[in-house]
Motif scaffolding. Structure first.
Motif, mmCIF file in Angstrom:
data_model
loop_
_atom_site.group_PDB
_atom_site.id
_atom_site.type_symbol
_atom_site.label_atom_id
_atom_site.label_comp_id
_atom_site.label_asym_id
_atom_site.label_seq_id
_atom_site.Cartn_x
_atom_site.Cartn_y
_atom_site.Cartn_z
ATOM 1 N N ASN A 175 -11.365 9.904 -6.137
ATOM 2 C CA ASN A 175 -10.538 10.157 -5.062
ATOM 3 C C ASN A 175 -9.534 11.037 -4.969
ATOM 4 O O ASN A 175 -8.688 11.026 -4.112
ATOM 5 C CB ASN A 175 -10.158 8.669 -4.834
ATOM 6 N N ILE B 253 -13.195 -1.454 -5.765
ATOM 7 C CA ILE B 253 -12.025 -1.610 -6.295
ATOM 8 C C ILE B 253 -11.691 -3.040 -5.896
ATOM 9 O O ILE B 253 -10.862 -3.754 -6.774
ATOM 10 C CB ILE B 253 -11.116 -0.598 -6.035
ATOM 11 N N ARG B 254 -11.856 -3.367 -4.565
ATOM 12 C CA ARG B 254 -11.734 -4.576 -4.086
ATOM 13 C C ARG B 254 -12.189 -5.844 -5.130
ATOM 14 O O ARG B 254 -11.704 -6.792 -5.442
ATOM 15 C CB ARG B 254 -12.182 -4.921 -2.738
ATOM 16 N N THR C 269 1.292 2.926 -6.115
ATOM 17 C CA THR C 269 0.358 1.831 -6.629
ATOM 18 C C THR C 269 -1.111 2.513 -6.590
ATOM 19 O O THR C 269 -2.121 1.621 -6.808
ATOM 20 C CB THR C 269 0.472 0.553 -5.992
ATOM 21 N N LYS D 129 -2.645 -2.844 -12.117
ATOM 22 C CA LYS D 129 -2.588 -4.136 -11.539
ATOM 23 C C LYS D 129 -2.018 -5.181 -12.530
ATOM 24 O O LYS D 129 -1.236 -6.017 -12.053
ATOM 25 C CB LYS D 129 -3.863 -4.729 -11.254
ATOM 26 N N GLY E 145 -13.895 -1.039 -0.018
ATOM 27 C CA GLY E 145 -13.209 -1.210 -1.194
ATOM 28 C C GLY E 145 -12.814 -0.195 -1.907
ATOM 29 O O GLY E 145 -12.682 -0.408 -3.044
ATOM 30 N N LEU E 146 -12.863 1.141 -1.339
ATOM 31 C CA LEU E 146 -12.616 1.934 -2.342
ATOM 32 C C LEU E 146 -11.145 2.784 -2.156
ATOM 33 O O LEU E 146 -10.909 3.669 -2.346
ATOM 34 C CB LEU E 146 -13.711 3.213 -2.055
ATOM 35 N N GLY E 147 -10.440 2.242 -1.265
ATOM 36 C CA GLY E 147 -8.988 2.496 -0.976
ATOM 37 C C GLY E 147 -8.658 3.621 0.308
ATOM 38 O O GLY E 147 -7.713 3.933 0.412
ATOM 39 N N LYS E 148 -9.590 3.304 1.224
ATOM 40 C CA LYS E 148 -9.225 3.926 2.578
ATOM 41 C C LYS E 148 -8.065 3.516 3.042
ATOM 42 O O LYS E 148 -7.083 4.110 3.461
ATOM 43 C CB LYS E 148 -10.457 3.954 3.529
ATOM 44 N N THR E 149 -8.083 2.197 3.343
ATOM 45 C CA THR E 149 -6.936 1.551 4.037
ATOM 46 C C THR E 149 -5.810 1.888 3.192
ATOM 47 O O THR E 149 -4.549 2.117 3.688
ATOM 48 C CB THR E 149 -7.026 -0.093 4.229
ATOM 49 N N HIS E 150 -5.838 1.656 1.930
ATOM 50 C CA HIS E 150 -4.579 1.672 0.991
ATOM 51 C C HIS E 150 -3.967 3.310 1.501
ATOM 52 O O HIS E 150 -2.811 3.423 1.454
ATOM 53 C CB HIS E 150 -5.008 1.631 -0.498
ATOM 54 N N TYR F 206 0.844 -1.319 0.010
ATOM 55 C CA TYR F 206 -0.040 -0.043 0.123
ATOM 56 C C TYR F 206 0.867 1.166 0.108
ATOM 57 O O TYR F 206 1.099 1.817 1.020
ATOM 58 C CB TYR F 206 -1.009 0.036 1.208
ATOM 59 N N ILE G 208 -4.014 4.811 -8.021
ATOM 60 C CA ILE G 208 -4.350 5.301 -9.118
ATOM 61 C C ILE G 208 -5.513 6.337 -9.065
ATOM 62 O O ILE G 208 -6.477 6.219 -7.978
ATOM 63 C CB ILE G 208 -5.144 4.338 -10.233
ATOM 64 N N GLU H 82 -10.269 -5.902 -8.491
ATOM 65 C CA GLU H 82 -9.256 -6.412 -8.215
ATOM 66 C C GLU H 82 -9.321 -8.151 -8.235
ATOM 67 O O GLU H 82 -8.604 -8.947 -8.584
ATOM 68 C CB GLU H 82 -8.529 -6.172 -7.039
#
Ligand code: ADP
Ligand code: MG
Length: 478
Positions: free
Chosen positions: A156, A341-342, A149, A317, A184-189, A145, A151, A345
């Motif tokens: 966002n 996004i999850r 990587t 990816k 699954g929209l990239g918060k943790t990322h 993360y 996008i 993927e």
């Protein structure tokens, strides 16, 4: 240790080191059914999962079992066992041992499945063999993360810009940074990208990344075991604290109190705090003083990406994994998987896995037929009315009996109306049945609630986001 405990500990390790999509695909409904004299039988729900565990994860599983149980392992057998009645379509497979040497049996009987029969239970898949398995570092961060990587698209870009600002001027730019949006929209990322970047540039010496759930459990444990001091020392002496999915703190007063003090100490010392949540601070059932602190810094949201961004994500990816798919195929995938996004993927992983196992080149037909078996948010089984009531009650941190009770207090009446609205929108229930589900209310009450929320949701952005947050939960697993 029981078999169950050993396996739970193994799963806990994998959950940290593989992506969520992989975890769900390969480790869901697995277990140890036998462990004796170095022989282990691991049960898996599908032949597909069996092949992948053997092929990709065997040696890791073996080492994890040995390490956790403290016992030697000679052989691991992977056995297909249907735990889920809905998945009872595949035939149980013969059990073939995999040598402990790590020499896995080649997938000579790889899931004898054609795209059309790929079991929908497999949900979201895989990582390709060319994609190294990431591990979580001492700070709880996954090295995968990073900003490189991530996008950036229209939905966002603000969150990304804020994250970058924090990564260049921690404790100064925005403190706290609060990122919210659906699953699954990239918060943790993004959270972890900030942490990884700050460590890399040595702007900070240490940090903690935790889910709010872990923070809560750590805190409660520390109270129980009389180690509150250690808890404080750990969480109040960092340069950066990242708490993921902070909505989990709703309704937990003691944890909120503790977090309030942690927050204050860090903030006063200009240490950076980053929070994520599935909804804005206003919509979390929180003590007022904590809510207002969450609003001190910068609040940004992430929303589902547009088509162009989805294609760009898939492209990136594929590049990461040195996998080639034509633009047309990428566009097909991006059109069929839209919300998350999850899942995007996951769909790509499944396509890669399937073609790799079969050793064939993807075509429009093969891709389409694999995608038709990928469950996306839009196609999952709808939840029962009861489950919906529970999910909404939990979302607002309200006890079920109060939601279903007769009090007309606003804090209860409003969520109740939202339940009625959602029951109508999602399950198309009749107004009388909706009234029934809510503790025997009149059908006119249900009709009124539906009308009211339908109108309000058009003009009230926050309400709209709350309802999206709830809907995301209706379609997430479990
Ligand atoms: P959330 O925390 O919002 O539920 P995650 O951060 O776990 O979502 O993201 C889910 C998956 O999608 C992760 O594997 C993540 O790397 C990937 N992902 C999310 N947003 C992006 C993006 N903008 N670019 C590339 N990958 C992304
Ligand atoms: Mg997350």
């Amino acid at each position: 240790m029981t078999h169950q405990q050993i396996w739970d500990a193994v799963l806990a390790e994998f959950e940290l080191s593989v992506s969520r999509a992989n975890f769900i695909t390969w480790f869901h409904n697995t277990g140890i059914s036998h462990f004796e004299k170095g022989n282990v039988i691991i049960t898996v729900p599908t032949a597909f999962a069996k092949t992948w565990l053997e092929k990709k994860y065997h040696s890791q599983i073996l080492h994890a079992i040995e390490r956790i149980s403290g016992l030697g392992v000679q052989k691991i057998y992977y056995k297909v066992e249907q735990t889920n009645p809905a998945a009872r379509t595949a035939q149980p497979q013969a059990v073939a041992p995999v040598q402990a040497s790590g020499a896995t049996t080649p997938a000579n009987t790889p899931a004898a499945q054609t795209p059309a029969t790929v079991n929908p239970q497999q949900q979201q898949p895989v990582r390709s063999s060319s994609d190294p398995m990431p591990t979580v570092n001492e700070f709880g961060l996954n090295p995968r993360y990073v900003f490189e990587t991530f996008i950036v698209g229209k939905t966002n870009e603000l969150a990304h810009a804020a994250a970058q600002a924090v990564a260049s001027r921690p404790g100064v730019a925005y403190n706290p940074l609060f990122i919210y949006g659906g699953v699954g929209l990239g918060k943790t990322h993004l959270l972890q990208a900030i942490g990884n970047e700050l460590l890399r540039t040595q702007k900070i010496k240490n940090c903690i990344y935790v889910t709010c759930e872990k923070f809560t459990n750590d805190f409660l444990n520390s109270v129980r075991t009389g180690s509150a001091k250690e808890f404080k020392n750990r969480y109040r002496n960092v340069d950066l604290l990242m708490i993921d999915d902070v909505q989990f703190i709703a309704g937990k007063e003691r944890t909120q109190e503790e977090f309030f003090h942690t927050f204050n100490e860090l903030h006063q010392a200009n240490k950076q705090i980053i929070l994520s949540s599935d909804r804005p601070p206003k919509a979390i059932s929180l003590e007022e003083r904590l809510k207002s602190r969450f609003e001190w810094g910068m609040i940004v949201d992430v929303a589902p990406p547009d088509l162009e961004t989805r294609i760009a994500i898939l492209e990136s990816k594929c590049n990461d994994r040195q996998y080639r798919l034509s633009k047309e195929l990428l566009a097909i995938i991006a059109t069929m998987v839209q919300n998350n996004i999850r899942e995007l993927e996951g769909a790509l992983n499944k396509i890669m896995a399937w073609h790799e196992l079969k050793n064939i080149t993807p075509t429009e037909d093969s891709v389409r037929s694999i995608l038709s078996t990928v469950e996306t948010t839009g196609t999952r089984q709808p939840k029962s009315p009861k489950a919906i009531v529970e999910i909404v009650a939990e979302f607002y941190g309200l006890p079920l009996n109060e939601i279903l009770g007769s009090s007309r207090e606003k804090r209860l009446a409003f969520p109740r109306q939202i339940i009625m609205y959602i029951l109508r929108e999602e399950l198309k229930l009749s107004y009388p049945s909706i009234g029934e589900e809510l503790g025997g209310r009149d059908h006119t009450t249900a009709m009124h609630a539906h009308n009211k929320i339908s109108t309000e949701v058009k003009n009230n952005l926050q309400l709209k986001q709350e309802i999206e947050g709830i809907k995301a939960r209706l379609t997430s697993e479990g």
